[in-house]
Structures are given as structure tokens and as C-alpha cells.
Design an enzyme around this catalytic site. Structure first.
Site, PDB file in Angstrom:
ATOM      1  N   ALA A 195       0.803  -1.232   0.000  1.00  0.00           N
ATOM      2  CA  ALA A 195       0.000   0.000   0.000  1.00  0.00           C
ATOM      3  C   ALA A 195       0.835   1.281   0.000  1.00  0.00           C
ATOM      4  O   ALA A 195       0.454   2.272  -0.610  1.00  0.00           O
ATOM      5  CB  ALA A 195      -0.933   0.009   1.215  1.00  0.00           C
ATOM      6  N   CYS A 320      24.937   2.313   0.168  1.00  0.00           N
ATOM      7  CA  CYS A 320      25.704   2.811   1.315  1.00  0.00           C
ATOM      8  C   CYS A 320      24.797   3.197   2.467  1.00  0.00           C
ATOM      9  O   CYS A 320      25.098   2.937   3.622  1.00  0.00           O
ATOM     10  CB  CYS A 320      26.511   4.043   0.921  1.00  0.00           C
ATOM     11  SG  CYS A 320      27.578   3.745  -0.479  1.00  0.00           S
TER      12      CYS A 320
END
Ligand code: PLP
Length: 386
Positions: A195, A320
């Protein structure tokens, strides 16, 4: 500018949810009126979702989100069909909810074929045909990629898998509301959705499983979700999801037109104002809100930090931020060298973005890129050589 990560809950969606926290707080399993009201609300949401996919409401099983639906579909297919074979086909560019589930199954003795993709992120249908074997039990291929936006030819894939022994699952989390999806016409056996990528709440999704599959229960307990996923239903979230799904699937064409116009404007402005950038993904078979560029000679992480200082939320082509220094597996799969993959930036739009915001982002990016390149030895080398 990071709507592929999550989206804002729409006002209309929130308003439909709110009464189910307070005055309409019944347990859908209770037989008195308060309970029946909750039951009806859950079933109404299920109907809206089924309608948007051309599925039957009985084929929709609510989950906590896309990741859970992906895990369920893949592990369940593996367990159900183990006696027929232990071979699974997927792609190199799946979401981690699919990739890591496949890797888990490899440790359990299943064999997984990871289909490669071309420079635009498309699989080759011939590769799929030749990978299919008698002992292939599952093909799981994402509908649209969350990083580069590439949309796979799902109907053609469904057609191919239909003529094999395997089930066809697709992670459609990013495709809902962007592509017209008809699970019958596309021969999709299982589909995952969530959703919060379509202006609904976080923590709710579903698995569509075609009649006849009879999913192995994910959670044992009560009879909720046709005894396949026990536990009292998250009524307000299910109601919100039903509303968000209805809005997203009712207006696909108009919604896409608006987003594509905004996206094309962003792409034109970026290409006009900043040199040495390269579009990642497909020019046309692409999610309407997705923009992904590699900015040569710079680090995506530095771009993100500078953009954040300017109040712009975006996402980079490396993981990262999630604690790993590896560039994105998707960007490597489309053939980008590590250093170029590291300099990538995803900007993903929603209907709430404006042209003014895009102007602001481009203006800031232009300055940021110029500054970062001043510090980049690679860029200075290139200038001297030129
Ligand atoms: C966001 C996303 C998921 C995970 O969905 P959650 O509801 O956050 O678990 C899975 N697949 C794709 C393609 C996604 O973009």
C-alpha cells in the site's frame, strides 16, 4: 523526490481509515454488529482490490506488505511443488525481498537461475524459454523495477510460463497504479503488492494467489484470510489500502499523463543543464515517475548529502545508506562499471510534486554537481585531456 521509497498517505485514504481506529473498532471475527461492520469493511476493500486486478476477492490475501507477500509466494511455491522439482527462475534485478528469499532457498537445496538483463534492464524472453526445465517450479520476475523503472513484458512472460510446469509470480509493488494489470489476461499465478507505494499506509499489502493454488498457511492460528494467515486483521490499514488501490487503479491513464509530463520536464532540464550524465533504464518502457541518472565523476552519496542539505529527498545508486558500500545490484546488472554505478541518483516523482520543485532540484543539482566535480580528480583529468 523519493516516492519509489514511500509515498504520502492521501487525505481521502486517511479519512476512510480513521473511524476504524475509534468508533468502528470491532474485531471482524466477532458476530455482533460492531464486528460485522469491520468484517464488511475488510471484504469491501478486498473486493476493490480484486476488481482492479480482474481477480476474485477470494484470491486476495492481506499481508503486512510487499516483502511478506514476496516471501510467502516464493517459499510457499517451493514447499508445495518440491516433489515436482527444485528449480526456480528469477532475474538479477529483483527487489531484495525476492533475491534474498531465493538465496535462502538455495541454501535449502533449491537451484536458482538468475536471468541477466540488457543495458536497459529488460530480460530476454529467449533466455527465459531456454532456462525453463521440466523441474522448474517457479518463475518470479518483477513487473517494474524500483530503481531504474524498467517495465518487463509481463504478458509475454505469462504466456511462456503458462506452457511450462512452473507457477508465475510477479512482484508488482511498483507497477500498481502505473500499469493496467489483468491477472487473467496476463496469466499471472501470484502477485505481490504494497500500500505505501501508492499513497496508502505502511505495513499493509497483499498476495494474490490464483484459485487452485491453495497457499500453504503463512501463519497458523485463527481462520482469518481463509485460514492462510492467522491473526486479527489490521482493519483500518486494510480499509485505507482498499481506498488507495481504488484511486490508483481507477485513474491510471490520466495519472500517468500528468506524471510523464512532469518526469519529461525533469529529464529535459537535467540533460540541458548538466553535462556528462547518463540515463539508466528504458526510455519508453519505464515507470512514469522514475528518473535515474549516473552523474559521471562523482559519488552518489555526496550528491545525496548535498541534496539533503538543500531539503531534497532522493536516493542513490548504491546501498551505502543501508550500511553496505556495494553499488546497487540493479545498476551492475545493466552493465555499469562500479564507479559509474556509484555516481547514480534516483529521483522518483508522485502527483504531489510540482514543476517549481523540479526547477528547485535542477538548480541545486547543477550547483552541487559543479562543486563536486571541482573536487573530483577524475573530472579534472578529463578536462585536462579535453
Ligand atoms: C517497496 C518494495 C517492496 C517491499 O514492500 P514493503 O511493503 O516495503 O515490504 C518490494 N518490492 C518492490 C519492487 C518494492 O518497490
Amino acid at each position: 523526490m523519493d516516492n519509489a521509497a514511500t509515498t504520502k498517505v492521501k487525505e481521502e485514504v486517511l479519512n476512510e481509515m480513521l473511524p476504524y481506529f475509534t468508533e468502528k473498532y470491532g474485531n471482524p471475527s466477532s458476530i455482533y454488529r460492531l464486528g460485522r461492520e469491520s468484517r464488511n469493511a475488510v471484504e469491501e476493500a478486498r473486493k476493490k482490490i480484486a476488481k482492479g486486478l480482474n481477480a476474485d476477492p477470494k484470491e486476495i490475501f492481506f499481508t503486512s506488505g510487499g516483502s511478506e507477500a514476496d516471501n510467502w509466494a516464493i517459499k510457499m511455491a517451493a514447499e508445495k511443488l518440491e516433489s515436482k522439482g527444485k528449480h526456480i527462475i528469477t532475474t538479477e534485478i529483483e527487489h531484495h525481498a525476492v533475491l534474498h528469499t531465493c538465496q535462502y532457498l538455495e541454501k535449502k537445496g533449491y537451484e536458482v537461475t538468475y536471468l541477466p538483463v540488457d543495458e536497459y534492464g529488460m530480460i530476454n524472453l529467449e533466455d527465459l524459454k531456454s532456462a525453463l526445465r521440466d523441474d522448474t517450479i517457479l518463475v518470479t520476475i518483477m513487473f517494474a523495477n524500483n530503481e531504474i523503472g524498467t517495465i518487463q513484458p509481463i504478458k509475454e512472460i505469462g504466456e511462456i510460463v503458462k506452457n511450462s510446469n512452473a507457477l508465475f509470480h510477479t512482484d508488482a509493488v511498483q507497477a500498481i497504479g502505473a500499469v493496467d494489470i489483468d491477472v487473467r489476461d496476463m496469466n499471472i499465478d501470484m502477485l505481490s503488492a504494497s500500500a505505501h507505494k501508492i499513497h496508502g499506509p505502511k505495513g499493509i499489502g497483499f498476495l494474490y494467489a490464483k484459485k487452485g493454488i491453495r497457499p500453504i498457511p503463512l501463519i497458523h492460528g485463527g481462520a482469518q484470510e481463509r485460514s492462510k494467515r492467522a491473526g486479527t486483521e489490521n482493519v483500518p490499514y486494510i480499509v485505507g489500502y482498499g481506498k488507495a488501490f481504488e484511486i490508483a487503479t481507477n485513474n491510471i491513464k490520466a495519472h500517468n499523463e500528468k506524471l510523464i509530463e512532469l518526469r519529461n520536464y525533469l529529464m529535459e532540464e537535467l540533460e540541458k543543464n548538466i553535462e556528462d550524465i547518463k540515463l539508466n533504464g528504458h526510455r519508453t518502457e519505464r515507470l512514469p515517475g522514475n528518473v535515474n541518472y549516473s552523474f559521471l565523476y562523482i559519488e552518489g552519496e555526496s550528491l545525496l548529502l548535498s541534496l539533503d542539505l538543500a531539503g531534497v529527498a532522493a536516493s542513490s545508486g548504491s546501498a551505502c545508506t543501508s550500511g553496505s558500500l556495494d553499488p546497487s545490484h540493479v545498476l551492475l546488472a545493466i552493465g555499469l562499471p562500479h564507479e559509474i554505478a556509484h555516481g547514480s541518483l534516483r529521483l522518483s516523482l508522485s502527483e504531489f510534486n510540482t514543476k517549481e520543485e523540479i526547477d528547485y532540484v535542477v538548480k541545486n543539482l547543477k550547483d552541487i554537481v559543479a562543486r563536486l566535480r571541482e573536487w573530483s580528480p577524475l573530472y579534472q583529468d578529463k578536462k585536462e585531456r579535453a
